[in-house]
Design an enzyme around this catalytic site. Sequence first.
Site, PDB file in Angstrom:
ATOM      1  N   ASP A 126    -100.577 -29.846  76.123  1.00 36.67           N
ATOM      2  CA  ASP A 126    -100.739 -30.186  74.722  1.00 36.67           C
ATOM      3  C   ASP A 126    -100.176 -31.594  74.536  1.00 36.67           C
ATOM      4  OD1 ASP A 126    -100.991 -29.795  71.829  1.00 36.67           O
ATOM      5  OD2 ASP A 126     -98.824 -29.549  71.856  1.00 36.67           O
ATOM      6  N   ASP A 185     -99.100 -33.430  70.906  1.00 41.05           N
ATOM      7  CA  ASP A 185     -98.066 -33.530  69.871  1.00 41.05           C
ATOM      8  C   ASP A 185     -97.023 -32.431  70.042  1.00 41.05           C
ATOM      9  OD1 ASP A 185     -99.502 -35.131  67.106  1.00 41.05           O
ATOM     10  OD2 ASP A 185    -100.598 -34.738  68.946  1.00 41.05           O
ATOM     11  N   ASP A 230     -96.224 -26.412  73.060  1.00 38.33           N
ATOM     12  CA  ASP A 230     -95.026 -26.173  72.255  1.00 38.33           C
ATOM     13  C   ASP A 230     -95.229 -25.202  71.103  1.00 38.33           C
ATOM     14  OD1 ASP A 230     -96.632 -28.106  70.731  1.00 38.33           O
ATOM     15  OD2 ASP A 230     -94.851 -28.295  69.461  1.00 38.33           O
TER      16      ASP A 230
END
Length: 240
Positions: free
Chosen positions: A16, A18, A174
């Site tokens: 991922d 961001d 995240d």
Amino acid sequence: MPTNETFTSVDTIIFDLDGTLLDTLADLTGSVNFALEKYRLPAHSQEHVRQMVGNGVTVLMERAIPGGRSFDEFENCLKEFKKHYEIHKKDFTKPYPGIMEFLRDAYDYGYKLAVVSNKFDLAVKGLCEDYFSPYVTASIGESAGVAPKPAPDTVCKAMQELQTLPAQCVYVGDSDVDILTAKNAGIPCISVSWGFRTRQFLTEHGASLIADTAEDLRRILNLKYVRRPGGGQFKTGQDT
């Protein structure tokens, strides 16, 4: 629970963006509030924006704008966000601690590295080029005709570009969206707690393996520092 042995056949890491590789929160917040101010809408704190991200910029603005898509100027407000963010996406954005060293060593050791994100594709490719070239060789964001995460489509597209198989891949993210994305793609997931969601949140949403630092990520993947000419505190490559 996955163990180190789970990753002995892995040669591809799909990240991922961001909250995983880049701390983009300040610039996202700035662009959200710029767009809201244009339409005399209330601004949000970084902590509020932190809870809104993860499903792409359209959903981000749906959450940020009172009334969401029912707001008469929703599409124009979204366009204002995108235009502002494209110009200001690097004002305060920076890689998380240890990430550049991790990517460099993984790349040098021979891992294939990709980024998949629900951020719009132009921004994803631009950020990866600016921050992670030459390490990340496939970068895929939101675009027409490709279902966003948690659908597996962007992950599958990355695997196709890198000519790799699910059995050779691990996903690093995240959020709960990332956990579900990895599950839908049929690959293991390593969650990171330094991003936009807490360790407790990740555990409650099914995370089975969590890295709290880039060093933890190295340990889980059994990746050691690579020795380079010129000194530095570098060790040899991955354990065998």
